[in-house]
Design an enzyme around this catalytic site. Sequence first.
Site, PDB file in Angstrom:
ATOM      1  N   CYS A 134      17.669 -11.008 -39.921  1.00 49.63           N
ATOM      2  CA  CYS A 134      17.197 -10.545 -41.232  1.00 49.63           C
ATOM      3  C   CYS A 134      17.500  -9.058 -41.426  1.00 49.63           C
ATOM      4  O   CYS A 134      18.654  -8.700 -41.582  1.00 49.63           O
ATOM      5  CB  CYS A 134      15.717 -10.890 -41.384  1.00 49.63           C
ATOM      6  SG  CYS A 134      15.170 -10.843 -43.085  1.00 49.63           S
TER       7      CYS A 134
ATOM      8  N   HIS B  86      15.261 -16.687 -39.697  1.00 50.56           N
ATOM      9  CA  HIS B  86      14.408 -16.173 -38.616  1.00 50.56           C
ATOM     10  C   HIS B  86      14.231 -17.218 -37.516  1.00 50.56           C
ATOM     11  O   HIS B  86      13.288 -18.031 -37.593  1.00 50.56           O
ATOM     12  CB  HIS B  86      13.026 -15.830 -39.177  1.00 50.56           C
ATOM     13  CG  HIS B  86      12.974 -14.555 -39.948  1.00 50.56           C
ATOM     14  ND1 HIS B  86      12.659 -13.348 -39.361  1.00 50.56           N
ATOM     15  CD2 HIS B  86      13.205 -14.289 -41.260  1.00 50.56           C
ATOM     16  CE1 HIS B  86      12.684 -12.384 -40.275  1.00 50.56           C
ATOM     17  NE2 HIS B  86      13.018 -12.931 -41.436  1.00 50.56           N
TER      18      HIS B  86
ATOM     19  N   GLU C 142      12.987 -16.889 -34.604  1.00 52.44           N
ATOM     20  CA  GLU C 142      11.717 -16.727 -33.878  1.00 52.44           C
ATOM     21  C   GLU C 142      10.578 -17.449 -34.606  1.00 52.44           C
ATOM     22  O   GLU C 142       9.558 -17.773 -34.001  1.00 52.44           O
ATOM     23  CB  GLU C 142      11.392 -15.231 -33.680  1.00 52.44           C
ATOM     24  CG  GLU C 142      10.838 -14.492 -34.891  1.00 52.44           C
ATOM     25  CD  GLU C 142      11.900 -14.135 -35.930  1.00 52.44           C
ATOM     26  OE1 GLU C 142      13.067 -14.531 -35.781  1.00 52.44           O
ATOM     27  OE2 GLU C 142      11.543 -13.445 -36.913  1.00 52.44           O
TER      28      GLU C 142
END
Lengths: 217, 84
Positions: free
Chosen positions: A85, A192, A194
């Site tokens: 990002c 993302h 994660e």
Amino acid sequence: MKIGVIRFPGTNCDRDVYHAIELAGAQAEYIWWKDENLTEYDGIIIPGGFSYGDYLRAGAIASITPVIKGVKALVKEEKPVLGICNGAQILGEIGLVPGVFIRNEYPKFNCQSIKLNVESTRSPFTSYYKKGEIVSIPIAHAEGRFYSENIDLIHEQDQILFSFAEENPNGSMEKITGVCDESGLVCAMMPHPERASEKILGSDDGLKIFKGMIDNL
Amino acid sequence: MIFDIEVEISLKKGMLNPEAKTIENSLSLLGYKVENTQTLNIITFQMEGKSVEEVESEVDDMCQRLLCNPVIHNYKITINQNNF
């Protein structure tokens, strides 16, 4: 094995990234933006967020900090670097990956789960996927529209790692949302991983990116 | 000598400018019909230098390294000597 997680003023998801690195089996450590010597790290992740309030352009001010000099030095030593990002915007700003990520076509902050198409598995980051595999990893950005002046070269050099599988949520060129450098060791992606690293989060498809990074060290 | 500097940053021709498009659409809600809307960023500052040429070369460097992204931006530098 130690992976550094860079923190700028305005970084977020750094703790999520830290957690995902541990899930993938490596040691994580935070790095402050003033640190230039990164030689003790086996790889680097630049998390998302809004470094320096996105002033000038997303990622512009972070791109001239001491820690980025250290990142460039590590890239020369062929260590893997992942920008997520805002991290991807920074890697675009400093030219470590081709193209840039700019204001979405429809200029709203777009936060949603989305399906991605794995375009290439030649990078360590995508090595645990199959080419053409559809994975679910969320996006959260207002400036994620991929743009490049050299799209043909990017194809030629097999530098596209991820594209949006269904709709194009931000107007990205050819729906591209993850690219790598020529070596495949530097990856910039707007989604993302994660946030999709454990089943409890709704998807653990993103964990393979961290595992691919760490197991290939 | 002190110089007044103005850097005007615009998106390259043909590049989609979502902010300008939104402004244009909003103006049409008020009944105004406008075309080719663009938004620009203007950065002004003062700096010391020996000549316009020297200052211009330094400001150009600033544009290339931080103020603009040459992939997507054009920029225009205006320099005026500050006599006060």
